[in-house]
Motif scaffolding. Structure first.
Motif, PDB file in Angstrom:
ATOM      1  N   ILE A 193      -2.535 -47.262  17.946  1.00 48.60           N
ATOM      2  CA  ILE A 193      -2.263 -46.788  16.590  1.00 48.60           C
ATOM      3  C   ILE A 193      -2.187 -45.273  16.693  1.00 48.60           C
ATOM      4  O   ILE A 193      -3.193 -44.586  16.809  1.00 48.60           O
ATOM      5  N   GLU A 194      -0.949 -44.778  16.740  1.00 49.48           N
ATOM      6  CA  GLU A 194      -0.790 -43.323  16.843  1.00 49.48           C
ATOM      7  C   GLU A 194       0.365 -42.810  15.987  1.00 49.48           C
ATOM      8  O   GLU A 194       0.626 -41.614  15.976  1.00 49.48           O
ATOM      9  N   VAL A 195       1.028 -43.719  15.286  1.00 53.25           N
ATOM     10  CA  VAL A 195       2.070 -43.309  14.342  1.00 53.25           C
ATOM     11  C   VAL A 195       1.546 -43.645  12.940  1.00 53.25           C
ATOM     12  O   VAL A 195       1.148 -44.786  12.698  1.00 53.25           O
ATOM     13  N   ASN A 215      -4.994 -38.432  19.501  1.00 52.93           N
ATOM     14  CA  ASN A 215      -4.297 -37.166  19.809  1.00 52.93           C
ATOM     15  C   ASN A 215      -2.971 -37.119  19.059  1.00 52.93           C
ATOM     16  O   ASN A 215      -2.638 -36.133  18.413  1.00 52.93           O
ATOM     17  N   ASP A 216      -2.213 -38.206  19.186  1.00 54.86           N
ATOM     18  CA  ASP A 216      -0.918 -38.233  18.507  1.00 54.86           C
ATOM     19  C   ASP A 216      -1.081 -38.505  17.023  1.00 54.86           C
ATOM     20  O   ASP A 216      -0.427 -37.862  16.202  1.00 54.86           O
ATOM     21  N   LEU A 217      -1.943 -39.456  16.679  1.00 55.66           N
ATOM     22  CA  LEU A 217      -2.096 -39.796  15.256  1.00 55.66           C
ATOM     23  C   LEU A 217      -2.432 -38.540  14.443  1.00 55.66           C
ATOM     24  O   LEU A 217      -1.847 -38.292  13.388  1.00 55.66           O
ATOM     25  N   ASP A 234       1.804 -29.663  15.945  1.00 51.90           N
ATOM     26  CA  ASP A 234       2.002 -29.942  17.365  1.00 51.90           C
ATOM     27  C   ASP A 234       0.698 -29.786  18.160  1.00 51.90           C
ATOM     28  O   ASP A 234       0.072 -28.732  18.134  1.00 51.90           O
ATOM     29  N   ARG A 235       0.303 -30.844  18.874  1.00 50.42           N
ATOM     30  CA  ARG A 235      -0.965 -30.812  19.593  1.00 50.42           C
ATOM     31  C   ARG A 235      -0.970 -29.806  20.741  1.00 50.42           C
ATOM     32  O   ARG A 235      -2.027 -29.398  21.216  1.00 50.42           O
ATOM     33  N   ASP A 236       0.222 -29.414  21.231  1.00 53.46           N
ATOM     34  CA  ASP A 236       0.291 -28.468  22.345  1.00 53.46           C
ATOM     35  C   ASP A 236       0.657 -27.056  21.911  1.00 53.46           C
ATOM     36  O   ASP A 236       0.899 -26.193  22.753  1.00 53.46           O
TER      37      ASP A 236
HETATM   38 MG    MG Z   1      -0.449 -40.698  22.553  1.00 53.84          MG
END
Ligand code: MG
Ligand code: PEP
Length: 687
Positions: A540-542, A564-566, A574-576
């Protein structure tokens, strides 16, 4: 003998240091930059010739001759002084001569230096510098036989071009892709007429072939380093690389650090490095890694973290500021790098390293202690992994199993697409390493920032929202099918869990599940063992999945939350991207409510859920996750000890009430962090 001080840019000497160019004046005192220092007594001199002492684009110093009479220096005289400056630079670089003059901070200073970069992999490492690409030392600068030198240069250029051709050929075999264009550009530089002309001109001034390469490269570096244009500065890397290859041909010295004479406490310093190159070093001797270019999401960083090597990235200019053998300290938690540290600095860090080791020892003692809260709730702690080097950590940490195996890492460090049998053997060794518990494999999560150099990719405006993960798997079914076959065959009769990344719709899972079933049938038909216990899940990341939880839970065996993505999609940050990645706190009501809705739905459906993003490995965040209902977390190996220590000290009922309350209060909308930290500190919960 006298001593005087000038800032970089001050006076004629400062001007030369700053511009990195020679200056010849018949009447120095008439020059607007002339700055008179009475202690030098130089008023008796009129004409002035100064050249920079350059090494690797850095000004090590300035060499000056002065004459009492007004005179014009000839071109030959300027060149002769430049050659002398080169000799001095080589002597300084090889350690025969200590740096004599300092010009502000421009100087390649041999004293202590503290640098700051991006923290990449936690830990403190003390040791000695090993330059990944050692600087080539030139012993002969002045030519004895001009014809011989001209021939040597021709031969070296031909040999260098041949190795570049080989590089391009090898990449052609690997298929099309952006990297090919980069290499073609590189080849173009190797044939650049302007460069060849400058090499010949330098040779004509009486230098040896290697002397000429060094002189031309020094000039290019000095100019390009001062350029504001990032494209030009990037080209400098290419030119450096080619010049180094030429010097390697001419002197026979190594381009890559020799592994057999590494010190026992090596700290590798590299401009940049492929992930495979790091794995080539002897892990037992590695104490740290410092990168000039690599950011936290670069592939070599992932490998450094997997190996547990303290690592700092984005340290500007570091390869020019150190020499092989220099004492160095890397603090991967703060991003500090201490070069040639003073004794008190060194002992402070040694103490820090000792404390850390002691803490690790305490965590190690907790290895076989079950993670149960003070009020009796058992928490499952799993480990995230992705490379073979991770596997021993399962036993060392006492992790229940591998809760997230990122299969793409193996693909990222491979020189070409791994074949079925390569994948099969690899997955089998992973399953073998965790005998009593099923490993949760995630199918290829490529795209976004995870690029396979040998796979054709498309330029995308927003790669994080682009063609990635399961989307590629569905559009290129042969790829996913092959991976599923390898996974199922590797399991044989044993239990295995497979999950799919970035699932956005229920239909995507249906397609993936149908592929698995087809592979199972195929294997059974061909007489292979198939897993008796196969569990399928989604990550579950979207965010769209948050409103399809009931429907997806009907279909899957388990869920895994990719926070991280969720979180990056929830916050649209943006995580980066350093500017925004920490702008919004995950410890806030909106994120915690979203995460809670997942555990609530899973509990109602009677399906297990684990969280495998980075927050699961941070004690304060993990505390909040337990409070909102999570009972399974998967994290990097080094986090298991600290998280278990937190759990053992926690009264979960109390934490639940506290967090629920905070989530309802207006303060919680922004951040619960400060209050939650106080809650933990008041109760002596280790964080
Ligand atoms: Mg991910
Ligand atoms: C996540 O997104 O939280 C996750 C675990 O996957 P990755 O970090 O590999 O994207």
């Amino acid at each position: 003998m006298h001593l005087t001080t000038m800032r970089s840019g001050e006076g004629l000497v400062g001007l030369i240091a700053q511009s990195a160019e020679a200056l010849a004046l018949s009447d120095a005192q008439a020059h607007p930059a002339y700055s008179y220092k009475p202690e030098t007594g130089e008023e008796i001199y009129h004409s002035f010739l100064g050249v920079p002492i350059l090494r690797g684009g850095n000004t090590l110093g300035v060499l000056v001759v002065q004459n009492k009479v007004l005179r014009n220096y000839s071109e030959e005289e300027v060149e002769a002084l430049q050659t002398t400056a080169m000799l001095l630079a080589e002597m300084i670089a090889s350690g025969e001569l200590q740096t004599i003059v300092g010009v502000g901070n421009q100087i390649a200073f041999r004293g202590p230096l503290e640098l700051k970069g991006a923290p990449i992999s936690d830990g403190v490492g003390l040791g000695h510098v090993v330059l990944h690409e050692p600087r080539i030392i030139i012993k002969h600068i002045v030519a004895e036989d001009a014809n011989l030198e001209s021939r040597r240069l021709d031969e070296a250029i031909a040999a260098m071009r041949a190795t570049v051709d080989q590089l391009v050929d090898r990449s052609n075999q690997a298929g099309p892709g952006e990297h090919r264009e980069v290499l073609e550009t590189f080849r173009m530089f190797a044939h650049d007429r302007g460069w060849m002309r400058r090499l010949r001109e330098a040779l004509a001034t009486g230098l040896t072939a290697e002397g000429a390469v060094e002189r031309v490269q020094n000039d290019a570096r000095a100019k390009l380093q001062r350029s504001k244009d990032p494209y030009l500065r990037d080209r400098l890397h290419d030119l450096d690389d080619l010049a180094n290859r030429l010097l390697h041909e001419l002197t026979g010295q190594d381009l890559i650090a020799r592994h057999d004479d590494m010190p026992d406490n090596a700290v590798i310093v590299a401009r940049t490095m492929g992930p495979a190159a790091l794995l080539d070093y002897d892990r037992k001797k590695l104490r740290g890694l410092v990168l000039e270019d690599g950011g936290p999401s670069s592939h070599v960083s992932i490998v450094a973290r997997a190996l547990g090597i303290p690592c700092v990235g984005e340290v500007a200019n570091v390869t020019d500021l150190v020499e092989t053998g220099d004492a160095i300290i890397v603090d991967g938690a703060t991003g500090e790098v201490q070069i040639r540290p003073a004794a008190d600095v060194e002992s402070a860090y040694a103490e820090k390293a000792r404390l850390r080791a002691k803490r690790q020892e305490q965590y190690h003692k907790l290895r076989d202690v079950p993670a149960i809260t003070r009020d009796g709730t058992k928490i499952d702690l799993h480990m995230n992994a992705g490379l073979l080097v991770d596997l021993p950590h399962v036993r060392e940490t006492g992790a229940a199993s591998i809760g997230l195996f990122r299969t793409e890492l193996q693909f990222m460090v491979a020189p070409q697409f791994p074949r079925l049998m390569t994948q099969l053997h690899f997955y089998k060794s992973v399953i073998d390493a965790v005998p009593n518990q099923p490993v949760t494999f995630r199918t290829l999560d490529i795209g976004g920032d995870k690029i396979l150099p040998y796979m054709k990719t498309f330029e995308e405006e927003n790669p994080a929202l682009g063609w990635r993960a399961i989307r590629i798997g569905i559009d290129r079914p042969a790829l996913l099918r092959q991976q599923l076959r390898a996974l199922l065959r590797a399991a044989g009769k044993r239990a295995i869990r497979i999950m799919f990344p970035m699932v956005t719709t229920v239909a995507e899972f249906d397609i993936a599940k149908a592929m698995v079933e087809r592979e199972m049938k195929h294997l059974a038909r061909h007489g292979y063992d198939v897993p008796a216990n196969l569990k399928l899940g989604v990550m579950i990341e979207v965010p769209a999945m948050l409103w399809q939880l009931d429907e997806i839970l009907e279909r899957v065996d388990f869920l895994s939350v990719g926070s991280n993505d969720l979180v990056q999609y929830l916050h649209a940050a943006d995580r980066d991207n350093k500017r925004v990645s920490n702008r919004f706190d995950v410890l806030s009501a909106p994120v915690l409510r979203a995460l809670q809705s997942i555990t609530d739905a899973a509990r109602k459906a009677g399906k297990p859920v684990t969280l495998c993003g980075e927050i699961g490995g941070r004690p304060l965040e993990a505390l909040a996750l337990l409070a909102i209902g999570y009972r399974g977390l998967s994290m990097t190996a080094s986090s298991i000890g600290p998280i278990k220590a937190m759990i053992l000290a926690l009264n979960l009922g109390e934490a639940q009430a506290f967090v629920m309350d905070l989530m309802q209060s207006p303060r919680g909308l922004d951040s619960l962090r400060d209050e939650l930290r106080r809650f933990a500190e008041d109760r002596h919960i280790p964080l």
